[in-house]
Scaffold this motif. Structure first.
Motif, PDB file in Angstrom:
ATOM      1  N   LEU A   7      -9.575 112.232 -16.390  1.00 32.81           N
ATOM      2  CA  LEU A   7      -8.637 111.313 -17.019  1.00 32.81           C
ATOM      3  C   LEU A   7      -9.299 110.755 -18.271  1.00 32.81           C
ATOM      4  O   LEU A   7      -9.881 109.679 -18.244  1.00 32.81           O
ATOM      5  CB  LEU A   7      -8.255 110.168 -16.073  1.00 32.81           C
ATOM      6  CG  LEU A   7      -7.235 109.204 -16.660  1.00 32.81           C
ATOM      7  CD1 LEU A   7      -5.859 109.465 -16.077  1.00 32.81           C
ATOM      8  CD2 LEU A   7      -7.644 107.783 -16.372  1.00 32.81           C
ATOM      9  N   PRO A   8      -9.267 111.486 -19.376  1.00 31.61           N
ATOM     10  CA  PRO A   8      -9.851 110.938 -20.601  1.00 31.61           C
ATOM     11  C   PRO A   8      -8.880 109.970 -21.276  1.00 31.61           C
ATOM     12  O   PRO A   8      -7.694 110.252 -21.401  1.00 31.61           O
ATOM     13  CB  PRO A   8     -10.079 112.179 -21.467  1.00 31.61           C
ATOM     14  CG  PRO A   8      -9.055 113.155 -20.997  1.00 31.61           C
ATOM     15  CD  PRO A   8      -8.835 112.861 -19.536  1.00 31.61           C
ATOM     16  N   VAL A  20      -4.567 112.024 -20.872  1.00 27.85           N
ATOM     17  CA  VAL A  20      -4.188 113.204 -20.103  1.00 27.85           C
ATOM     18  C   VAL A  20      -4.904 113.112 -18.763  1.00 27.85           C
ATOM     19  O   VAL A  20      -6.081 112.774 -18.720  1.00 27.85           O
ATOM     20  CB  VAL A  20      -4.599 114.503 -20.826  1.00 27.85           C
ATOM     21  CG1 VAL A  20      -4.306 115.710 -19.971  1.00 27.85           C
ATOM     22  CG2 VAL A  20      -3.913 114.617 -22.164  1.00 27.85           C
ATOM     23  N   ALA A  21      -4.199 113.387 -17.685  1.00 30.37           N
ATOM     24  CA  ALA A  21      -4.805 113.362 -16.354  1.00 30.37           C
ATOM     25  C   ALA A  21      -4.564 114.694 -15.666  1.00 30.37           C
ATOM     26  O   ALA A  21      -3.469 115.249 -15.742  1.00 30.37           O
ATOM     27  CB  ALA A  21      -4.209 112.236 -15.519  1.00 30.37           C
ATOM     28  N   SER A  22      -5.594 115.184 -14.993  1.00 31.50           N
ATOM     29  CA  SER A  22      -5.481 116.427 -14.239  1.00 31.50           C
ATOM     30  C   SER A  22      -6.207 116.262 -12.917  1.00 31.50           C
ATOM     31  O   SER A  22      -7.322 115.730 -12.881  1.00 31.50           O
ATOM     32  CB  SER A  22      -6.090 117.585 -15.033  1.00 31.50           C
ATOM     33  OG  SER A  22      -6.052 118.772 -14.283  1.00 31.50           O
ATOM     34  N   THR A  23      -5.564 116.694 -11.854  1.00 30.54           N
ATOM     35  CA  THR A  23      -6.156 116.635 -10.524  1.00 30.54           C
ATOM     36  C   THR A  23      -5.836 117.935  -9.778  1.00 30.54           C
ATOM     37  O   THR A  23      -4.885 118.624 -10.117  1.00 30.54           O
ATOM     38  CB  THR A  23      -5.596 115.447  -9.709  1.00 30.54           C
ATOM     39  OG1 THR A  23      -4.186 115.609  -9.573  1.00 30.54           O
ATOM     40  CG2 THR A  23      -5.900 114.118 -10.377  1.00 30.54           C
ATOM     41  N   LYS A  49       3.483 115.751 -13.538  1.00 33.32           N
ATOM     42  CA  LYS A  49       3.515 116.212 -12.156  1.00 33.32           C
ATOM     43  C   LYS A  49       2.307 115.658 -11.410  1.00 33.32           C
ATOM     44  O   LYS A  49       1.387 115.132 -12.029  1.00 33.32           O
ATOM     45  CB  LYS A  49       3.492 117.736 -12.137  1.00 33.32           C
ATOM     46  CG  LYS A  49       4.697 118.342 -12.812  1.00 33.32           C
ATOM     47  CD  LYS A  49       4.628 119.847 -12.785  1.00 33.32           C
ATOM     48  CE  LYS A  49       5.856 120.418 -13.492  1.00 33.32           C
ATOM     49  NZ  LYS A  49       5.865 121.877 -13.467  1.00 33.32           N
ATOM     50  N   PRO A  50       2.287 115.788 -10.097  1.00 38.00           N
ATOM     51  CA  PRO A  50       1.134 115.290  -9.337  1.00 38.00           C
ATOM     52  C   PRO A  50      -0.200 115.908  -9.754  1.00 38.00           C
ATOM     53  O   PRO A  50      -1.235 115.289  -9.576  1.00 38.00           O
ATOM     54  CB  PRO A  50       1.479 115.644  -7.886  1.00 38.00           C
ATOM     55  CG  PRO A  50       2.971 115.635  -7.857  1.00 38.00           C
ATOM     56  CD  PRO A  50       3.378 116.199  -9.202  1.00 38.00           C
ATOM     57  N   SER A  51      -0.182 117.099 -10.353  1.00 43.00           N
ATOM     58  CA  SER A  51      -1.442 117.731 -10.750  1.00 43.00           C
ATOM     59  C   SER A  51      -1.755 117.616 -12.240  1.00 43.00           C
ATOM     60  O   SER A  51      -2.881 117.892 -12.651  1.00 43.00           O
ATOM     61  CB  SER A  51      -1.446 119.210 -10.344  1.00 43.00           C
ATOM     62  OG  SER A  51      -0.410 119.892 -11.012  1.00 43.00           O
ATOM     63  N   PHE A  52      -0.790 117.208 -13.062  1.00 43.03           N
ATOM     64  CA  PHE A  52      -1.035 117.073 -14.506  1.00 43.03           C
ATOM     65  C   PHE A  52      -0.043 116.092 -15.104  1.00 43.03           C
ATOM     66  O   PHE A  52       1.160 116.183 -14.860  1.00 43.03           O
ATOM     67  CB  PHE A  52      -0.900 118.416 -15.216  1.00 43.03           C
ATOM     68  CG  PHE A  52      -1.204 118.333 -16.687  1.00 43.03           C
ATOM     69  CD1 PHE A  52      -2.511 118.380 -17.130  1.00 43.03           C
ATOM     70  CD2 PHE A  52      -0.196 118.159 -17.610  1.00 43.03           C
ATOM     71  CE1 PHE A  52      -2.810 118.275 -18.483  1.00 43.03           C
ATOM     72  CE2 PHE A  52      -0.475 118.050 -18.962  1.00 43.03           C
ATOM     73  CZ  PHE A  52      -1.786 118.118 -19.393  1.00 43.03           C
ATOM     74  N   ALA A  53      -0.546 115.166 -15.910  1.00 41.29           N
ATOM     75  CA  ALA A  53       0.317 114.181 -16.562  1.00 41.29           C
ATOM     76  C   ALA A  53      -0.276 113.804 -17.910  1.00 41.29           C
ATOM     77  O   ALA A  53      -1.475 113.966 -18.143  1.00 41.29           O
ATOM     78  CB  ALA A  53       0.466 112.934 -15.684  1.00 41.29           C
ATOM     79  N   GLN A  54       0.572 113.289 -18.798  1.00 38.68           N
ATOM     80  CA  GLN A  54       0.105 112.820 -20.102  1.00 38.68           C
ATOM     81  C   GLN A  54       0.930 111.617 -20.529  1.00 38.68           C
ATOM     82  O   GLN A  54       2.058 111.438 -20.082  1.00 38.68           O
ATOM     83  CB  GLN A  54       0.198 113.934 -21.137  1.00 38.68           C
ATOM     84  CG  GLN A  54       1.580 114.486 -21.355  1.00 38.68           C
ATOM     85  CD  GLN A  54       1.563 115.700 -22.271  1.00 38.68           C
ATOM     86  OE1 GLN A  54       0.564 116.008 -22.894  1.00 38.68           O
ATOM     87  NE2 GLN A  54       2.678 116.393 -22.350  1.00 38.68           N
ATOM     88  N   GLY A  55       0.338 110.790 -21.383  1.00 37.27           N
ATOM     89  CA  GLY A  55       1.038 109.608 -21.841  1.00 37.27           C
ATOM     90  C   GLY A  55       0.302 108.942 -22.986  1.00 37.27           C
ATOM     91  O   GLY A  55      -0.723 109.429 -23.460  1.00 37.27           O
ATOM     92  N   SER A  56       0.851 107.817 -23.418  1.00 38.80           N
ATOM     93  CA  SER A  56       0.239 107.067 -24.511  1.00 38.80           C
ATOM     94  C   SER A  56       0.531 105.589 -24.323  1.00 38.80           C
ATOM     95  O   SER A  56       1.369 105.200 -23.519  1.00 38.80           O
ATOM     96  CB  SER A  56       0.765 107.547 -25.864  1.00 38.80           C
ATOM     97  OG  SER A  56       2.152 107.319 -25.957  1.00 38.80           O
ATOM     98  N   ALA A  57      -0.199 104.777 -25.097  1.00 37.86           N
ATOM     99  CA  ALA A  57      -0.057 103.327 -25.024  1.00 37.86           C
ATOM    100  C   ALA A  57      -0.278 102.729 -26.407  1.00 37.86           C
ATOM    101  O   ALA A  57      -1.043 103.269 -27.206  1.00 37.86           O
ATOM    102  CB  ALA A  57      -1.052 102.749 -24.036  1.00 37.86           C
TER     103      ALA A  57
END
Length: 79
Positions: A7-8, A20-23, A49-57
């Protein structure tokens, strides 16, 4: 099989944050929920999705709180 979790949180122009998050698909930690928890202190959102997501703030000034939120979520009980 290589199982990677990351999760950087990255600062980018104009004080914003990208994430970006990956599990692993078979793991208890869900990337979409983890990302949401991490970006909440920065006023952000994302999806995936439960294994990959992305976003911003919009608030990079809250990065220390975002890092702590991400850590707490990842080490806490997963439901």
């Amino acid at each position: 099989m290589l199982l990677t979790t990351y999760l950087p949180l990255t600062y980018y122009a104009h004080g914003k944050v990208a994430c970006v998050a990956s599990t692993p698909a078979t793991g208890a930690l869900q990337a979409d929920l983890w990302l949401a928890a991490a970006l909440a202190p920065c006023g952000g959102r994302g999806g995936g999705k439960p294994s990959f997501a992305q976003g911003s703030a919009p608030d990079a000034g809250a990065l220390p709180a975002a890092i702590e939120a991400a850590r707490a979520f990842a080490t806490g009980p997963q439901t």
